[in-house]
Design a protein around this motif. Structure first.
Motif, PDB file in Angstrom:
ATOM      1  N   GLU A  76      -5.311 -18.833 -26.257  1.00 18.64           N
ATOM      2  CA  GLU A  76      -6.242 -19.897 -26.649  1.00 18.64           C
ATOM      3  C   GLU A  76      -7.486 -19.939 -25.752  1.00 18.64           C
ATOM      4  N   GLU A  77      -7.311 -19.643 -24.468  1.00 21.82           N
ATOM      5  CA  GLU A  77      -8.459 -19.698 -23.553  1.00 21.82           C
ATOM      6  C   GLU A  77      -9.435 -18.540 -23.785  1.00 21.82           C
ATOM      7  N   CYS A  78      -9.024 -17.576 -24.575  1.00 17.51           N
ATOM      8  CA  CYS A  78      -9.902 -16.431 -24.856  1.00 17.51           C
ATOM      9  C   CYS A  78     -10.663 -16.602 -26.171  1.00 17.51           C
ATOM     10  N   LEU A  79     -10.162 -17.458 -27.008  1.00 20.32           N
ATOM     11  CA  LEU A  79     -10.641 -17.493 -28.396  1.00 20.32           C
ATOM     12  C   LEU A  79     -11.952 -18.262 -28.540  1.00 20.32           C
ATOM     13  N   ASN A  80     -12.904 -17.617 -29.168  1.00 15.93           N
ATOM     14  CA  ASN A  80     -14.158 -18.294 -29.515  1.00 15.93           C
ATOM     15  C   ASN A  80     -14.834 -18.966 -28.332  1.00 15.93           C
ATOM     16  N   THR A  81     -14.821 -18.293 -27.193  1.00 14.79           N
ATOM     17  CA  THR A  81     -15.476 -18.877 -26.031  1.00 14.79           C
ATOM     18  C   THR A  81     -16.150 -17.793 -25.200  1.00 14.79           C
ATOM     19  N   LYS A  82     -17.348 -18.108 -24.745  1.00 12.31           N
ATOM     20  CA  LYS A  82     -18.069 -17.143 -23.918  1.00 12.31           C
ATOM     21  C   LYS A  82     -17.497 -17.071 -22.506  1.00 12.31           C
ATOM     22  N   SER A  83     -16.656 -18.047 -22.138  1.00 14.30           N
ATOM     23  CA  SER A  83     -16.066 -18.004 -20.808  1.00 14.30           C
ATOM     24  C   SER A  83     -14.739 -17.253 -20.800  1.00 14.30           C
ATOM     25  N   CYS A  84     -14.424 -16.591 -21.878  1.00 12.94           N
ATOM     26  CA  CYS A  84     -13.211 -15.762 -21.935  1.00 12.94           C
ATOM     27  C   CYS A  84     -13.230 -14.801 -20.747  1.00 12.94           C
ATOM     28  N   PRO A  85     -12.155 -14.784 -19.959  1.00 20.44           N
ATOM     29  CA  PRO A  85     -12.143 -13.924 -18.764  1.00 20.44           C
ATOM     30  C   PRO A  85     -12.236 -12.428 -19.080  1.00 20.44           C
ATOM     31  N   HIS A  86     -12.036 -12.074 -20.333  1.00 14.72           N
ATOM     32  CA  HIS A  86     -12.103 -10.655 -20.693  1.00 14.72           C
ATOM     33  C   HIS A  86     -13.488 -10.214 -21.144  1.00 14.72           C
ATOM     34  N   ARG A  87     -14.403 -11.163 -21.248  1.00 15.35           N
ATOM     35  CA  ARG A  87     -15.764 -10.801 -21.629  1.00 15.35           C
ATOM     36  C   ARG A  87     -16.566 -10.429 -20.403  1.00 15.35           C
TER      37      ARG A  87
END
Lengths: 116, 116
Positions: free
Chosen positions: B104-115
């Motif tokens: 959930e913390e990765c989805l649809n967010t620019k702060s996703c740690p994998h970006r």
């Protein structure tokens, strides 16, 4: 935000000339996708509503097609000039644009009277 | 039937080599879309569930991406070998496949740690 508030798919399918079914891209009279994306961004929907291209939505006789999830609202014969109404009325205002919806008896059925 | 029971979008976006963000198609190890379509048809879902290609779903770092509406279930790193589990477990059984869902913390967010 775990999911988009709304996710809008604009058909960009293109078939070879002479195909049995029409294709949305050949019927478009301008860039519907770009128009919707720009208007959605201008309306402050960036990050909340995603407007993007999709492959064939299988309602080819009613294209250019647009479907809006999670409501599953299907729009047909959408022209670039309709983009403003969809964005302001539906994506911002939450009210689907009734005049653009595909008739229920046509949707997702092989017995649609408009299919050859 | 006015709407599909479920509508599955499989990202087919392809970026030029060297692009800042990865693209789902370059990470695919086979034909995920075809595999899902064939399994859905074999499971009797023709006309009820549409499995089709889409443009970029904007979760590129987690691709190959698949999203299932109207539930808005987002799957990431989906390989062709996962298709059977999604079809039988989710599309037939109605239970999303938890191990394939994007965090959930990765989805649809620019702060996703994998970006990047």
């Amino acid at each position: 935000m775990p999911v988009f508030e709304r996710h809008v798919f604009v058909c960009h399918n293109e078939r070879p000339e002479g195909s049995a079914r029409p294709s949305c891209m050949s019927k478009a009279t301008g860039d519907l996708l770009t128009e919707m994306q720009q208007l959605a961004k201008a309306a402050g929907l960036a990050g909340k509503v995603r407007v993007q291209k999709s492959g064939c939505l299988d309602q080819c006789e009613h294209g250019p097609m647009v479907v809006v999830y999670p409501e599953a609202v299907w729009y047909g014969s959408v022209r670039p000039v309709d983009a403003a109404e969809i964005v302001s009325g539906h994506l911002v205002g939450g009210r689907p644009i009734e005049r653009l919806r595909v008739a229920e008896e046509c949707l997702n059925t092989k017995s649609c009277p408009h299919r050859g």
